[in-house]
Design an enzyme around this catalytic site. Structure first.
Site, PDB file in Angstrom:
ATOM      1  N   LYS A 229     -20.702 -47.002   3.338  1.00 35.76           N
ATOM      2  CA  LYS A 229     -21.628 -46.955   2.364  1.00 35.76           C
ATOM      3  C   LYS A 229     -22.350 -46.984   0.689  1.00 35.76           C
ATOM      4  O   LYS A 229     -20.771 -46.704   0.705  1.00 35.76           O
ATOM      5  CB  LYS A 229     -22.411 -45.496   2.730  1.00 35.76           C
ATOM      6  CG  LYS A 229     -23.115 -45.661   4.240  1.00 35.76           C
ATOM      7  CD  LYS A 229     -24.357 -46.544   5.012  1.00 35.76           C
ATOM      8  CE  LYS A 229     -24.613 -46.538   6.035  1.00 35.76           C
ATOM      9  NZ  LYS A 229     -24.853 -45.129   6.536  1.00 35.76           N
ATOM     10  N   ARG A 264     -20.647 -41.951  13.382  1.00 39.13           N
ATOM     11  CA  ARG A 264     -20.528 -43.390  12.886  1.00 39.13           C
ATOM     12  C   ARG A 264     -19.900 -44.200  12.182  1.00 39.13           C
ATOM     13  O   ARG A 264     -20.440 -44.076  10.937  1.00 39.13           O
ATOM     14  CB  ARG A 264     -21.951 -43.495  13.025  1.00 39.13           C
ATOM     15  CG  ARG A 264     -22.101 -45.124  13.411  1.00 39.13           C
ATOM     16  CD  ARG A 264     -23.556 -45.687  14.115  1.00 39.13           C
ATOM     17  NE  ARG A 264     -23.818 -47.296  14.453  1.00 39.13           N
ATOM     18  CZ  ARG A 264     -24.027 -48.193  13.128  1.00 39.13           C
ATOM     19  NH1 ARG A 264     -24.199 -48.033  12.182  1.00 39.13           N
ATOM     20  NH2 ARG A 264     -24.311 -49.208  13.586  1.00 39.13           N
TER      21      ARG A 264
END
Length: 284
Positions: A229, A264
């Site tokens: 991210k 994830r």
């Protein structure tokens, strides 16, 4: 101890170890790997690599949810997702036996994917975008992951002004669990996700990782998705998401310490080693 969830005949014993959800984006425009696995053949190879590296679940998504991503038609999403799920389920050996998650906010895609062989629904909207999602999960009898978000992927990064970040995330997820239970979903079929990167800025993502026990205290298994991210890229000054693996590893360890049950991730081989060592240190 959170009640185990049985998925595809196997018990997921929450709290005893970290489970890894390998990301399989069958899209041309996902933020990190768009266009890399958007054919059934490429997706099948990628799934095989992730299962071989230690993935416990494969999360198949046909709609990018990166900030600003265009919404595709229902037909396009079905055309991307269903052939991949069908191909995965028809494989012999570990790939064919893998637990498959479908990353979608559309009940019609969830239904078609489960009928094609998927085992779990992963809804970034927490069941809020499509009023048929929760009833569909009930009818299908499969677990559902409910994530916190504000707005949509097109608007979410303009909606990061919170009075009480963790309190509002917890309130939203508590509300969604009650809605799911009221719809008829079994408590053991509910998984929660605080939504790292979705309507949160970099500092807020770090706060979520520090304060995960506040979400875990709701009493449901916790899915966390920090992989590659932008907040990691900001810290490391690495604009290329593929160069954020070890920053992701640090975030994943923090998530494990905070009570995450599922991570994830993109980089399964590396994060499998990280999770095993972190589990040996922090889980008793």
């Amino acid at each position: 101890m959170v009640e185990p969830t049985v998925i595809r005949g196997r018990p997921f014993e929450w709290g005893t170890r970290t489970y890894l959800m390998g990301i399989l984006n069958v899209t041309p425009d996902s933020f990190s790997d768009g266009g890399s696995f958007d054919t059934p053949d490429a997706a099948l190879l990628r799934a095989g690599d992730m299962v071989g590296a230690g993935a416990d679940l494969i999360d198949v998504g046909g709609q990018s949810t990166r900030p600003g991503a265009a919404v595709v038609s229902l037909e396009t999403e079905l055309d991307r997702v269903i052939p991949v799920v069908e191909r995965l389920r028809k494989q012999a050996g570990p790939v064919g036996d893998a637990v498959i998650s479908v990353d979608t906010t559309r009940a019609a895609v969830a239904k078609a994917a489960v009928e094609a062989g998927a085992d779990l629904i992963n809804d970034i909207s927490g069941g809020t975008y499509d009023p048929e999602m929760l009833p569909t999960a009930v009818a299908l009898g499969v677990p559902i992951a409910l994530m916190h978000i504000r707005g949509t992927p097109q608007t979410m990064q303009t909606l990061t002004d919170y009075r009480d970040l963790m309190g509002e995330i917890r309130e939203f997820l508590a509300d969604r669990t009650q809605a799911a239970i009221a719809a008829g979903i079994d408590r053991a079929h509910i998984i929660l996700d605080p939504g790292i990167g979705f309507a949160k800025n970099s500092d807020q993502n770090l706060e979520i990782l520090r304060e995960l026990p506040r979400v875990r205290s709701l009493g449901f298994p916790l899915l966390v998705g920090p992989s590659r991210k932008s907040f990691i890229g900001n810290i490391l000054d690495r604009p290329d998401p593929k160069r954020r693996v070890w920053g992701t590893a640090a975030a994943c360890v923090a998530a494990i310490v905070g009570g995450a049950d599922i991570l994830r991730i993109h980089d399964v081989a590396e994060l499998c080693d990280v999770a095993r060592v972190a589990d040996a240190i922090y889980r008793k």
